[in-house]
Design a protein around this motif. Structure first.
Motif, mmCIF file in Angstrom:
data_model
loop_
_atom_site.group_PDB
_atom_site.id
_atom_site.type_symbol
_atom_site.label_atom_id
_atom_site.label_comp_id
_atom_site.label_asym_id
_atom_site.label_seq_id
_atom_site.Cartn_x
_atom_site.Cartn_y
_atom_site.Cartn_z
ATOM 1 N N CYS A 1 40.028 55.819 34.685
ATOM 2 C CA CYS A 1 40.489 55.791 36.073
ATOM 3 C C CYS A 1 41.035 54.444 36.509
ATOM 4 C CB CYS A 1 39.352 56.208 37.005
ATOM 5 S SG CYS A 1 37.979 55.011 37.071
ATOM 6 N N LYS A 2 40.589 53.355 35.890
ATOM 7 C CA LYS A 2 40.937 51.983 36.300
ATOM 8 C C LYS A 2 40.565 51.736 37.756
ATOM 9 C CE LYS A 2 44.687 51.429 32.955
ATOM 10 N NZ LYS A 2 46.081 51.009 32.730
ATOM 11 N N GLU A 3 39.474 52.383 38.183
ATOM 12 C CA GLU A 3 39.015 52.260 39.569
ATOM 13 C C GLU A 3 37.535 51.928 39.664
ATOM 14 O OE1 GLU A 3 42.078 55.754 41.153
ATOM 15 O OE2 GLU A 3 39.960 56.195 40.832
ATOM 16 N N GLY A 4 36.860 51.833 38.536
ATOM 17 C CA GLY A 4 35.421 51.631 38.567
ATOM 18 C C GLY A 4 34.663 52.876 38.959
ATOM 19 N N GLY A 5 35.307 54.043 38.803
ATOM 20 C CA GLY A 5 34.684 55.275 39.260
ATOM 21 C C GLY A 5 34.175 56.184 38.179
ATOM 22 N N CYS A 6 34.428 55.859 36.892
ATOM 23 C CA CYS A 6 34.013 56.792 35.834
ATOM 24 C C CYS A 6 33.025 56.174 34.857
ATOM 25 C CB CYS A 6 35.234 57.307 35.078
ATOM 26 S SG CYS A 6 36.080 56.061 34.069
ATOM 27 N N GLY A 7 33.044 54.853 34.664
ATOM 28 C CA GLY A 7 32.063 54.185 33.822
ATOM 29 C C GLY A 7 32.372 54.153 32.349
ATOM 30 N N ALA B 1 36.291 37.418 43.671
ATOM 31 C CA ALA B 1 34.893 37.286 43.246
ATOM 32 C C ALA B 1 34.635 38.360 42.198
ATOM 33 C CB ALA B 1 33.951 37.408 44.441
ATOM 34 N N GLY B 2 34.223 39.555 42.622
ATOM 35 C CA GLY B 2 33.996 40.633 41.648
ATOM 36 C C GLY B 2 35.218 41.468 41.370
ATOM 37 N N ASN B 3 36.191 41.425 42.288
ATOM 38 C CA ASN B 3 37.450 42.159 42.161
ATOM 39 C C ASN B 3 37.263 43.673 42.177
ATOM 40 O OD1 ASN B 3 40.361 41.839 41.888
ATOM 41 N ND2 ASN B 3 40.149 42.807 39.887
ATOM 42 N N THR B 4 36.116 44.153 42.619
ATOM 43 C CA THR B 4 35.871 45.597 42.583
ATOM 44 C C THR B 4 36.719 46.361 43.599
ATOM 45 O OG1 THR B 4 33.978 45.263 44.057
ATOM 46 C CG2 THR B 4 33.532 45.343 41.692
ATOM 47 N N ALA B 5 37.177 45.687 44.659
ATOM 48 C CA ALA B 5 37.997 46.371 45.662
ATOM 49 C C ALA B 5 39.325 46.836 45.098
ATOM 50 C CB ALA B 5 38.235 45.451 46.860
ATOM 51 N N SER B 6 39.771 46.212 43.992
ATOM 52 C CA SER B 6 41.050 46.614 43.409
ATOM 53 C C SER B 6 41.006 48.033 42.885
ATOM 54 C CB SER B 6 41.434 45.651 42.276
ATOM 55 O OG SER B 6 40.509 45.731 41.209
ATOM 56 N N GLY B 7 39.814 48.573 42.683
ATOM 57 C CA GLY B 7 39.706 49.961 42.263
ATOM 58 C C GLY B 7 40.007 50.935 43.377
ATOM 59 N N ILE B 8 39.840 50.485 44.625
ATOM 60 C CA ILE B 8 40.105 51.346 45.778
ATOM 61 C C ILE B 8 41.516 51.111 46.306
ATOM 62 C CG2 ILE B 8 39.294 52.062 48.049
ATOM 63 C CD1 ILE B 8 36.628 50.657 47.374
ATOM 64 N N TYR B 9 41.810 49.863 46.572
ATOM 65 C CA TYR B 9 43.102 49.489 47.146
ATOM 66 C C TYR B 9 43.940 48.838 46.046
ATOM 67 C CZ TYR B 9 40.528 50.433 51.417
ATOM 68 O OH TYR B 9 39.777 51.034 52.399
ATOM 69 N N LYS B 10 44.606 49.696 45.258
ATOM 70 C CA LYS B 10 45.278 49.224 44.047
ATOM 71 C C LYS B 10 46.577 48.502 44.338
ATOM 72 C CE LYS B 10 43.725 53.406 41.663
ATOM 73 N NZ LYS B 10 43.491 54.173 42.889
#
Length: 1294
Positions: free
Chosen positions: A56-62, A264-273
């Protein structure tokens, strides 16, 4: 020395690259990589380690999980944990140690205990998610070696498995819980690395080639003299300051002229690509001051670089202190934020910045912190001054040139009560429909002291506090029930949710918010704490009959390739190494559903350096048709749109570039102009209103005289039921690698129908079929989503490779696949049923409106509806008609039990409606209508060997039906609305006709060592390879270890049927067994030369001397009357489902499920139980939570991401799950007494739906006089569940 140099800022001498260890080996990455390159990109493409997957490149599947070891700046020590490598920027990992599943173990050096355990427990099917599961567990053990079973189950919230139903994965991982691990003599060192074959001790980095990197040490390039890391890539720069002074300097020098992104963690890039591109990236991770945690006289201060995981640990440490007990409430809620992989990387400050930039984001962190009056400290780099702000005030700041530095949480009055809630589409890893946090000081007289805090998220971008209600409550006494009801009404009037396309309705969110506050008030009055997230540890039981006389066939064994899947050695198409001169492709899609193409302007795209060519319809040398079949007439489906737009997401063209990311970026630069756009038809209901239908080759089925019988029935019911579109959600993306050869084209693809793909490619490029050779290594999940109807991802790169004479590959991501490729079409069934006085069916008529999309090419999927519309129930008079609806959507595709799944839903809706109308127990009505031996089915076939009565009786006994029903009756009789729970029950039966196809199989024996190679059928997780190997070993009497089942290729398995329809594994076994018989017959002359009992190898070598052919091929074809696609036998099963419903929110848990499945004599009971579990949970997803949402104006898919499309996770499985295979029930028509199992169990999930529907009906009757049967509409989401109950403010009593 200048200030720049003092701060370590040397603009003219940027660092050339980074260095880090990957599986104990030192790697260096220079500035050739773009600053947006992810760690996952580098691991797979740079280091060539494909064990780490990507989806997914969104951090949503693991599936991309890796374990990292990096400095913990708060302790000065290293810390290890797992993260999503797809979200981690490559330039962040300088100085890190990274471990992938390849670094744990492999088939040559030995498997790691985690890899072995998940394989031994049959925790893999397609295996694509397995490396991520392994690495998540590996990271958890490093974070907390003394894990409990509950810890483990709670922390697999970020890993999706579409195949297994999670149960065997959890069973495997729970064996590493503290007590069990100690008992097995394992410790964290044993689990850290695989064992070294040379020393017998923990591996220190030995590679399979004998070299050792275990002692390798290195230093980040930024370490020397505290120099700031700085890299330049074109016009983009990446900085990693090491102090706040350096950070200030970077921001002030870049902030005014360049767009700056602080990372920092850059995890928001999975939501707002696709947030706007940035010129400067500033990595905050090495700024030690931002990790500081300190206590003040009346507060705790936490640095902004602290991750959510560490924040939870920190708060728990301080919770016992005076005034900080509420920290435990915050931690309980933070566990529901994202998933463990996201929480390990993402910071609390980053979460707040997402809320700052996207006010609509329902941030749980913001809601919690605002409710408890936390304050954030913000550094203004232009003035180098720091100020502190409340959370609401923070949202109003101009944060340009500023950085959050600290969070301050204050001691609260001991009389303070804090509670928070989160209601979301599923139990884990989902954003909130509504979240809420309440903080209130209540004195001993139950009076509110001061101003309470009522904070809501998900209401509207501008709603934070219910300020007016807060004012109203000041000084009020909570003992006054009448006053509290007035307050709830006041709150209801104050909250005004806005319409949001992908959230729940405003009506639901409004009432839900009030209900959550009501829960809080109830807990206050009752002195209860309340735990919104509690769910017991899941348990399971599997029972089946063993037939050791036939082993290894029918032996319960895990899949043979399971260890290779766990270690990452199992190769999928996108894992194939890059080839010389390889290019990559991406599709350009239509953005409207109904119109005409006027112009395609690709000039901007093709002028990007590295873009090679853009292909459209005019570039096709053959026919512009993505579908080339010969088995039945089909309508044309264009590979590239030539003018008339059929659906949003239709392929316009295919752009080819030097990298996948460049091709995807170029595809977004193609400008398309449309004309004559019209409102699209997007549902069955729209099609009916617009009289939009396809021609229908399916004739209605008719048994008896339904109209006469209906008129003569004592009672009749009439109603309808609906199911919405569902996406397959396979974990391996659709992909292809196409390579020109000296006289043809080699195509590697994960497709179920390689012969169909071969024909389609050949037709498009204008070449004969033998020009194209298709190989399917394996498939990482499909469920029908990679059948011939979804072939464009194979055809377009093949066209490009043919035209350019260069290798071309593509990977179609989740968003593109959901828009471009078809899914399970929606249905609307209108039914009428006539019954006698005892509830026995006399007549049933059903009209089923099916959403076919823009063609009806897969109309024969609906044969399953005609065949199985009766389920397990006999009715002497039936009429069933299929109506094919034309919609502006992609052609609907097969999806696990394409017709049978809706058929089961329809017939259960009818039976439930009849029972409600007659005021009878549904179980009684169903039992009275069960099929018996000799009765005639809906297709007119005699029911032979029907085991439904036996199954029903056995279920009553093993599931303790009567005892549990009595207990539930007692429980529900004492339920009042303010207790919120309702428990309900449902029994269901299934009968699915198994149709037959034709399959090739090839067997070969090697004369040198007597080993065997078998080929035929596609492995996609169903255990086909394992069952075939078991069969061959059993038939030939040779060890199973000497047998290899190789990937299917079109030049060997010529003209094969697609691997589909549940029965391929069994039919492949039948064909392989026939090959064995052919070989054994041929070998008889050689055996005559030896005494009885001569070894296999001896006989094989003698065959070679005698010139006996040791390769056999057989094409299995049905022997039953009617030939291919004729009914062979019926699969039967029964199930009992028990659910618990929260009537105030719509949330529910599946408390217990019992399933008994008539599998005949299973060819592999362990594999077949896994298929039952996976099918059942997929069915639950489609009935309770999943649906594809379309934009009403454009027709585009809106929820094309893991952020919005939510298949089940491990907390959605039954808490108590019991599965049995019916013993002593060989199927005479099946292969070696077996029955198919891949698809039929999905229909048992209807039991969960109707158990929930019973609970809803009971709750509705408690609060309203409505006891009618409401339409069955799937999915029954938490919103639909709540709204169907009809709870309103007036029902909320104290």
């Amino acid at each position: 020395m200048s200030r720049d140099e003092t701060l370590g800022f040397r603009r003219n001498t940027p660092v050339e690259g980074i260095s880090f260890t990957l599986n104990e080996k030192l790697y260096r990455a220079d500035s050739v990589y773009d600053v947006t390159t992810s760690l996952n990109d580098y691991i797979r493409d740079g280091a060539g380690l494909p064990g780490t997957k990507v989806m997914c490149k969104e951090g949503g599947c693991g599936c991309c999980a890796v374990t990292v070891t990096k400095p913990d700046h708060s302790t000065g020590k290293d810390t290890s944990f797992s993260i999503n490598s797809c979200l981690c920027p490559l330039y962040c990992v300088d100085g890190w140690k990274i471990t992938t599943t390849e670094g744990l173990g492999n088939s040559k050096d030995g498997f790691h205990p985690i890899q072995k355990r998940i394989a031994e427990f049959n925790g893999t099917q397609c295996g694509y998610c397995t490396p991520g599961m392994v690495m998540n567990m590996y990271g958890l053990l490093h974070q907390k070696p003394d894990l409990t079973k509950q810890d483990i189950e709670d922390n697999f919230d970020g890993n999706i498995c579409r195949c297994t139903g999670y149960r065997p994965i959890l069973d495997a991982m729970r064996t590493f819980a503290g007590a069990t691990t100690v008992g097995q003599g394992l410790d964290i060192e044993d689990l850290s690395k695989s064992s070294c074959e040379r020393t017998g001790k923990s591996c220190t980095g030995c590679q399979s080639n004998g070299s050792c990197n275990g002692d390798t040490k290195h230093t980040s390039k930024a370490d020397d003299n505290h120099r700031m890391f700085h890299i330049v890539r074109g016009d983009t720069e990446w900085f990693r300051p090491r102090s706040l002074d350096q950070l200030c300097h970077v921001i002030t020098r870049n902030g005014k002229t360049r767009k700056v992104c602080q990372v920092a963690g850059n995890t928001a890039s999975g939501i707002y690509k696709h947030d706007e591109p940035f010129d400067t990236y500033v990595d905050l991770q090495d700024i030690q001051e931002l990790y500081t945690t300190q206590t003040r006289r009346s507060s705790v201060v936490v640095g902004s670089n602290v991750t959510l995981t560490v924040l939870m640990e920190t708060l728990l440490q301080f919770a016992p202190g005076q005034g900080y007990l509420y920290f435990t409430d915050i931690v309980a809620h933070l566990r529901m934020v994202g998933n463990v992989l996201v929480r390990n990387a993402g910071t609390w400050a980053g979460n707040l910045m997402v809320k700052y930039h996207h006010p609509e984001f329902p941030s749980d962190v913001f809601t919690l912190l605002e409710a408890v009056s936390a304050r954030v400290h913000v550094l203004d780099h232009s003035t180098e001054t720091e100020s502190d702000h409340g959370l609401t005030e923070f949202l109003q700041l101009d944060m340009s040139g500023k950085t959050i530095t600290r969070l301050e949480l204050f001691q609260l009055d001991s009389r303070t009560r804090v509670q928070s809630f989160k209601i979301s589409p599923r139990h884990q890893n989902a954003h909130a429909y509504v979240n809420a946090a309440f903080c209130m000081v209540v004195d001993s007289q139950n009076r509110v002291v001061g101003r309470p805090s009522l904070v809501f998220g998900g209401i509207s971008p501008n709603t934070i506090h219910a300020s007016k209600t807060e004012d109203l409550m000041m000084g009020k006494c909570l003992s006054d029930a009448s006053l509290l009801q007035d307050i709830l009404k006041y709150l209801f009037a104050e909250l005004q949710p806005t319409q949001q396309k992908l959230s729940a309705s405003p009506e639901y969110r409004r009432q839900l918010a009030v209900n959550l506050f009501y829960k809080f008030l109830l807990n206050l009055r009752n002195g209860e704490e309340g735990d919104n997230s509690y769910r017991p540890l899941s348990t399971s039981r599997q029972t089946f009959e063993n037939v050791p006389s036939e082993w290894p066939l029918k032996e319960p064994m895990p899949k043979l390739t399971a260890p290779l899947q766990a270690s990452g050695e199992a190769v999928f198409v996108d894992d194939l190494p890059a080839m010389k001169n390889q290019l990559y492709g991406a599709f350009v899609l239509t953005s409207v559903a109904n119109g005409k193409l006027v112009d395609i302007d690709a000039s901007k795209a093709v002028n990007i350096p590295g873009v090679v060519r853009f292909f459209t319809a005019k570039d096709i040398p053959g026919g512009n048709n993505a579908l080339k079949q010969v088995s039945f007439p089909q309508q044309r489906e264009e590979l590239f749109c030539s003018g008339d737009v059929k659906h949003a997401g239709q392929q316009i063209g295919f752009i080819v570039a030097e990298s996948q990311s460049l091709a995807e970026e170029a595809s977004r630069q193609v400008s398309v102009t449309y004309t004559d756009t019209k409102t699209p038809i997007l549902s069955v209901q729209d099609a009916i209103l617009n009289n939009s239908y396809h021609a229908n080759p399916l004739k209605e089925t008719r048994i008896g005289a339904p109209e006469d019988a209906m008129a003569a029935s004592i009672s009749t019911v009439e109603g309808q039921c609906t199911m919405e579109n569902l996406f397959h959600f396979y974990l391996e993306n659709n992909a292809a690698v196409c390579v020109p050869s000296e006289d043809g084209l080699d195509v590697y693809t994960p497709n179920q129908a390689l012969s169909g793909v071969q024909r389609a490619i050949a037709a498009v490029i204008g070449q004969p079929c033998n020009y194209v050779n298709v190989t399917v290594p394996r498939i990482g999940g499909s469920f029908g989503g990679k059948n011939i109807g979804t072939a464009p991802p194979c055809i377009a790169p093949a066209l490009a490779a043919y035209k350019l004479n260069r290798p071309v590959r593509t990977t179609v991501g989740l968003a593109t696949a959901m828009e471009m490729l078809g899914n399970r079409g929606s249905i609307l069934a209108k039914y009428q049923a006539g019954v006698d006085g005892d509830g026995r069916l006399q007549a049933v008529t059903v009209d089923v409106y099916c959403d076919c999309g823009y063609t009806s090419n897969w109309v024969y999927n609906y044969l399953g509806i005609l065949a199985d519309i009766d389920g397990g129930y006999f009715c002497p008079n039936r009429r069933v008609r299929i109506i094919l609806c034309h919609t502006n959507k992609p052609t609907s595709q097969s999806m696990r039990a394409p017709g049978n799944y809706p058929a089961g839903f329809i017939v259960e809706s009818v039976m439930e409606h009849v029972a409600r109308f007659l005021q009878m127990d549904p179980d009684v009505v169903k039992e009275r209508n069960l099929y018996h031996h000799g009765q005639i089915s809906s297709l007119g076939y005699e029911m032979k060997h029907c085991s439904l009565s036996r199954l029903w009786t056995k279920l009553q006994e093993t599931a303790e039906i009567e005892r549990r029903k009595a207990e539930l009756d007692v429980f529900n009789k004492v339920i009042m609305i303010n207790d919120t729970d309702q428990i309900s029950w449902n029994l269901q039966v299934i009968r699915q006709i198994i149709f037959t196809g034709m399959y090739n199989h090839v067997g070969t024996e090697h004369e040198v060592d007597g080993t065997s190679v078998v080929q035929g059928g596609v492995e996609m997780g169903q255990g086909l390879y394992t069952k075939v190997a078991q069969a061959v070993a059993s038939s030939l009497g040779i060890p199973i270890a000497t047998i290899k089942v190789r990937p299917n290729t079109s030049h060997v398995g010529v003209n094969n049927f697609p691997t589909a329809g549940s029965s391929t594994s069994e039919l492949a076994v039948g064909s392989a067994l026939r090959c064995c018989e052919i070989l054994k017959e041929r070998m008889k002359p050689a055996r005559k030369n030896f005494a009885e009992g001569a070894g296999w190898l001896t006989v094989v070598r003698e065959c070679s001397k005698l010139g006996i052919e040791l390769a056999a091929k057989h094409k299995w074809k049905p022997e039953c009357e009617g030939g291919a696609y004729s009914p062979a036998y019926c699969a039967y099963a029964v199930g009992a489902s028990e659910v618990e419903l929260d009537v105030l929110t719509g949330e529910n848990h599946i408390r217990r499920v019992d399933i008994i499945y008539d599998c005949g004599e299973s060819l592999n009971p362990v594999v077949d139980v896994g298929q039952i579990e996976g099918a059942f949970l997929m069915g639950v997803g489609g009935l309770l939570m999943e649906r594809v949402v379309y934009d009403e104006v454009t027709g585009r898919v809106l929820n094309n991401s893991t952020w919005d499309y939510k298949p089940p996770t491990c907390k959605d499985i039954p808490i108590d799950w019991r599965i049995s295979l019916l013993p002593h029930a060989p199927c005479q028509q099946g292969i070696r007494g077996s029955k198919a199992v891949g698809e039929p169990p999905i229909m048992l999930s209807t039991g969960v739906f109707f158990a929930l529907k019973h609970a809803v009906g009971a709750a509705r009757y408690d609060v309203t006089p409505d006891n009618t049967f409401h339409e069955s509409a799937a999915p029954m989401t938490v919103e639909r569940t709540h709204q169907d109950i009809g709870v309103v403010v007036e029902h909320l009593q104290f």
